[in-house]
Each structure stands twice: as C-alpha cells, then as structure tokens.
Design an enzyme around this catalytic site. Sequence first.
Site, PDB file in Angstrom:
ATOM      1  N   HIS A 189       0.841  -1.208   0.000  1.00 29.75           N
ATOM      2  CA  HIS A 189       0.000   0.000   0.000  1.00 29.75           C
ATOM      3  C   HIS A 189       0.871   1.251   0.000  1.00 29.75           C
ATOM      4  O   HIS A 189       2.083   1.189   0.228  1.00 29.75           O
ATOM      5  CB  HIS A 189      -0.861   0.055   1.271  1.00 29.75           C
TER       6      HIS A 189
ATOM      7  N   GLU B 286       3.181  -0.083   4.072  1.00 30.36           N
ATOM      8  CA  GLU B 286       2.845   1.278   3.653  1.00 30.36           C
ATOM      9  C   GLU B 286       4.134   1.909   3.151  1.00 30.36           C
ATOM     10  O   GLU B 286       5.049   2.167   3.916  1.00 30.36           O
ATOM     11  CB  GLU B 286       2.268   2.077   4.830  1.00 30.36           C
TER      12      GLU B 286
END
Length: 338
Positions: free
Chosen positions: A148, A211
């Site tokens: 992500h 992330e």
Amino acid sequence: MQDLLQQTLSGSAPAMTSGTLPNLRWQWLDEGILELTPLAPTQQAIAISAGIHGNETAPVEILNALITRLLQGEMLLAARLLVLYGNPPALRAGKRYLRCDLNRLFGGRWQQFENCPEAQRALRLEQALETFWQVGTHQETRWHLDLHTAIRGSYHTRFGVMPFSQRPWPDDFMQWLAAAGLEALVFHRAPGGTFTHYSSEHFQAASCTLELGKALPFGHNDLTQFQAAQQALAALISGEPLPSTGKTPRRYRVTQQITRNSERFQLHMSPETLNFTAFPQGMLLAEDGETRYFVQQAREYVLFPNPNVAPGLRAGLMLVEDNAHNAALSVDAAEPLQ
Ligand SMILES: [Zn+2]
C-alpha cells in the site's frame, strides 16, 4: 501475457491464459490474479498483493515491473508466487474504492456489504489465497505481503502493519521487512477485516501490510523512494541474498482504536496531521456524542486519522512504542520522534 497491469486496466481477459517459460509456468486465474510456478521444486509460497486501494498505484507499478521481468524470462523465480491486483475497477477509476473499502471486508465481512462491488471481489481474493495455499505441501512457508501507500504524510516514510497473531513472527520474515526499508512496524492487538489479517488467521501465513510512501496517481510516482522495497521483493522472488539496510524497524503496538459511530463524530486533529504524530496524556482526540477518546498512556502516536469514514469504521488508531524493543536499537535508529 505481456503485461499484467495493462491487461488488468483493459478490463478484458488475455487471449492466452497460461504458458510455460524455461524456468516457470504462469496461469492467469481471473482479472488481476496471476499465479507463477517455478519448474524447480520450492518450499516457499508467497502471495503479493497491491492495489487493494485503487489510488495506491506506486506499489502496483513496482510489482508489475517485477512480474514483467519474470514473464520475459529476465528474472529467475525461486518460489511459488500468487500476484493479486486487489481492486481493478477502482484502479481504472483512480479511486481508493468504488463503494466500500475493500480492506475492511475480509474474513467474510463482505457478507454484510453485498450491495458493494467490493464484496464480490473480497470473496474472489479469499478464494484465490485458499486455492493457492491448499495445493501446497504442509512444509511450505506461507508469506503474504500486501503493498500500500498511505493517504497522508508520515514521520516514518515506510512502515508495516502486522495483523494480530499469537504465533511468533518468523525471523526470516522480520529480516525481510527490515531489508525492504521499513522504518517502523505496528502490531495490531485485535482481529480486523484486512487482507493480511485474513491470510494470517485462516492460513497461518506470515503477513504484513506495507505502507510504502504517499499515494499519487499512475505515472506521478517517484519510484526511487520505493527502491529498497523493490530490491527486497526482487531478492525474495528470485531467491537472491537480501540487500542489507543495517537498520531494525522501531516497534509500536495499537493501544486504542477511534471509531466513528455517528454523524456527530468529530476528530480533534488538523487534516494535515502526519502519521506517527505524538500526543500527550489526557489530550482529547475525538468525540462522538457521549463517547470521548483521550490519550491514555504517557505518549500516544496517531496512525491513519480519517474522520470521513463510514459510520462503524475506524477513524484512527492510537499507538504506543514497544519500549523494550526500541531501547535495544542502535542510537541513530532509536531517536524518538519530535
Ligand atoms: Zn491502502
């Protein structure tokens, strides 16, 4: 199959759905889902997903570049590999999701949202993991990396979110996360509807939501900031030694969740608040009618603050540092935030 991303964005099925190269077999299973199997035996079965949020394009581009090299015979494949582009309609639209946040629907939670196009996709992705890991042997190592980018800026540019699990985390998995350039790891203390929680709970996979920076549209990503992650992925896939970063990620654990339960919900943070911003004990973080959220520990850090979620969903997580772990880190890595 030339390019899985272009194929996926086109919205059509490929003319050929399987093939064999000198080193691997590939099979297109469904929109955005490709399985690659090395011809040589392996004990590793790795699922890598990206684009679960359709506007988080950099990880899709990184992963696609690696898959393209595999499909062109330019890179060796050393593990069974399942590649999943999470939400193709949202990728085409350049949106986080069309109607429901896909990464809240796993573990059967999609059954409560059957009017969302994402519900059907969550089921399809769950089935793909199940089939992928069921055909393997019991000795196979199962990893799931879900790639992500965050919506907002962050004091830690790259970090990983670990699903709640009572099993010890494998050393080689933790070493890989450090090699991927993650500066921090956040450990959940409760189950959730994320893709990585699903693979951890149902298939005992070592899994992590990575992330990797800030979300930007296709073609606008500065891919150099993702270099460590890309190199670590390439090493993992091809069975090469990991690049060494010499750094161990700082560790945090979730201490409370801020949930939006009504239209009266107010989050007392500016829209520019960075991930891992610290707040002192006693500070009012949010209120929702009678419910008030305060900082309970001496110092808590916010993660994913977002007041605009649907009622019943997470509007933010509060973290505390894992002091025992972080104190043992080297001086430069252990410097506290702010
Ligand atoms: Zn995301």
